[in-house]
Design a protein around this motif. Structure first.
Motif, PDB file in Angstrom:
ATOM      1  N   VAL A 164       0.830  -1.204   0.000  1.00  0.00           N
ATOM      2  CA  VAL A 164       0.000   0.000   0.000  1.00  0.00           C
ATOM      3  C   VAL A 164       0.863   1.252   0.000  1.00  0.00           C
ATOM      4  O   VAL A 164       1.820   1.362   0.773  1.00  0.00           O
ATOM      5  N   MET A 165       0.500   2.196  -0.874  1.00  0.00           N
ATOM      6  CA  MET A 165       1.166   3.496  -0.894  1.00  0.00           C
ATOM      7  C   MET A 165       0.129   4.587  -1.107  1.00  0.00           C
ATOM      8  O   MET A 165      -0.835   4.408  -1.867  1.00  0.00           O
ATOM      9  N   ASN A 166       0.333   5.714  -0.433  1.00  0.00           N
ATOM     10  CA  ASN A 166      -0.518   6.895  -0.584  1.00  0.00           C
ATOM     11  C   ASN A 166       0.300   8.025  -1.197  1.00  0.00           C
ATOM     12  O   ASN A 166       1.422   8.299  -0.763  1.00  0.00           O
ATOM     13  N   PHE A 167      -0.274   8.675  -2.199  1.00  0.00           N
ATOM     14  CA  PHE A 167       0.351   9.841  -2.813  1.00  0.00           C
ATOM     15  C   PHE A 167      -0.528  11.048  -2.499  1.00  0.00           C
ATOM     16  O   PHE A 167      -1.632  11.183  -3.028  1.00  0.00           O
TER      17      PHE A 167
ATOM     18  N   ARG B 181       7.003   6.630   1.958  1.00  0.00           N
ATOM     19  CA  ARG B 181       6.708   5.593   2.948  1.00  0.00           C
ATOM     20  C   ARG B 181       5.521   4.751   2.473  1.00  0.00           C
ATOM     21  O   ARG B 181       4.649   5.224   1.762  1.00  0.00           O
ATOM     22  N   GLY B 182       5.506   3.506   2.884  1.00  0.00           N
ATOM     23  CA  GLY B 182       4.407   2.612   2.552  1.00  0.00           C
ATOM     24  C   GLY B 182       4.472   1.395   3.447  1.00  0.00           C
ATOM     25  O   GLY B 182       5.251   1.358   4.410  1.00  0.00           O
TER      26      GLY B 182
ATOM     27  N   ASP C  48      -3.173   7.919  11.335  1.00  0.00           N
ATOM     28  CA  ASP C  48      -1.858   8.106  10.739  1.00  0.00           C
ATOM     29  C   ASP C  48      -1.880   7.633   9.286  1.00  0.00           C
ATOM     30  O   ASP C  48      -2.165   6.463   9.010  1.00  0.00           O
ATOM     31  N   VAL C  49      -1.592   8.538   8.370  1.00  0.00           N
ATOM     32  CA  VAL C  49      -1.559   8.203   6.945  1.00  0.00           C
ATOM     33  C   VAL C  49      -0.110   8.317   6.465  1.00  0.00           C
ATOM     34  O   VAL C  49       0.474   9.392   6.504  1.00  0.00           O
TER      35      VAL C  49
END
Length: 289
Positions: free
Chosen positions: A160-163, A248-249, A242-243
């Motif tokens: 999982v990754m958030n941009f 980071r992932g 926390d996101v």
């Protein structure tokens, strides 16, 4: 007997993990999902059950029997039918009040503006090898300031990754540019899961062939993706929790019973990533660029 839909009753069991006010907030949110296949379809149904009130969904493909092992919309009755229509009807059967816009031609330069119009969050559901569409959607998110979540089904787990606006973009992390598709595939695979938890139990490496654009998949990976992506969506939309933002992932692997948080400053420019890509090319010399 005629049953009537009631939003508050339908999603009452969410209360406790979210407040009534937060549930009301989720009802006002609009999420865009490109791809209604292995991960995209279950993303949509999971987020619909979370109580999200509006969606933009895109896919140009139809269901085939080869989809049965992992795609929630793939059944004998849906064979040959457009994925976007099958999943739209399933979502509307969960919440008939949904504001749902279909994009039956997939996502492309001609409809990107409409696809992202009024959207609060983008969740990536595109096929692994949809390089052009993925590059365009994430570039649009960066340009428009729309947070984006990608959860990849790797083995029997998810990476999982958030941009997020103000943080590293998809392009800055993966460094695709105008590189050939084979190079993009390698960079995407290595960049998504620097921990590589899934590699150790692949029993038939020949099942992965980037040049032929094929690889193995599991329903467990797809469903874990949906649970993780929906949780990230909840945190982003409610601004609570926390996101982790790229670089980071994290990767969770149910088969290995492991969770690893990853951090690669510079993305694929990081020395460890460069080494990982070099080793991957050596393992598959016929597929390197």
């Amino acid at each position: 007997m005629t049953h009537q839909f009631n939003y508050q009753q339908a999603f009452a069991r969410n209360i406790g993990w979210v407040t009534p006010a937060e549930q009301a907030t989720l009802r006002t949110k609009r999420i865009a999902i490109a791809g209604m296949g292995g991960v995209g379809g279950v993303h949509l149904l999971t987020l619909a059950r979370l109580g999200i009130g509006a969606f933009h969904i895109a896919d140009f493909d139809t269901f085939d029997i080869a989809n049965f092992n992992r795609q929630v919309g793939a059944t004998m009755s849906s064979l040959g039918q457009p994925k976007v229509d099958v999943l739209a009807e399933l979502a509307l059967d969960i919440n008939p009040e949904l504001k749902l816009v279909r994009f039956p031609d997939g996502v492309n330069q001609d409809n990107l503006a409409r696809f992202f119009d009024g959207v609060d969050l983008y969740v990536d559901g595109l096929d692994f090898f949809a390089f052009g569409a993925r590059q365009a959607t994430f570039a649009a998110c960066a340009r428009l300031g729309i947070p984006a979540v990608t959860a990849a089904p790797l083995g029997m787990g998810t990476a999982v990754m958030n941009f997020l606006p103000g943080h590293m973009t998809f392009e800055e992390y993966f460094g695709w540019g105008d590189k050939p598709d084979m190079e993009k595939a390698l960079r995407f695979l290595v960049g998504l899961a620097p921990a590589g938890l899934h590699g150790g139990y692949l029993v038939d490496p020949s099942a992965i062939n980037l040049q032929e654009q094929r690889g193995p998949s599991t329903i467990m990976g797809c469903e874990l993706c949906a649970g993780a992506a929906a949780t990230e969506a909840l945190k982003i939309l409610l601004q609570r929790g926390d996101v982790l933002a790229a670089p980071r992932g994290y990767q969770f692997d149910a088969f290995r019973n492991k969770l690893v948080r990853t951090w690669r400053p510079g993305g694929n420019r990081h020395p460890l990533q460069r080494l990982a890509m070099m080793l991957a090319k050596r393992r598959r010399p016929g597929e390197s660029t």
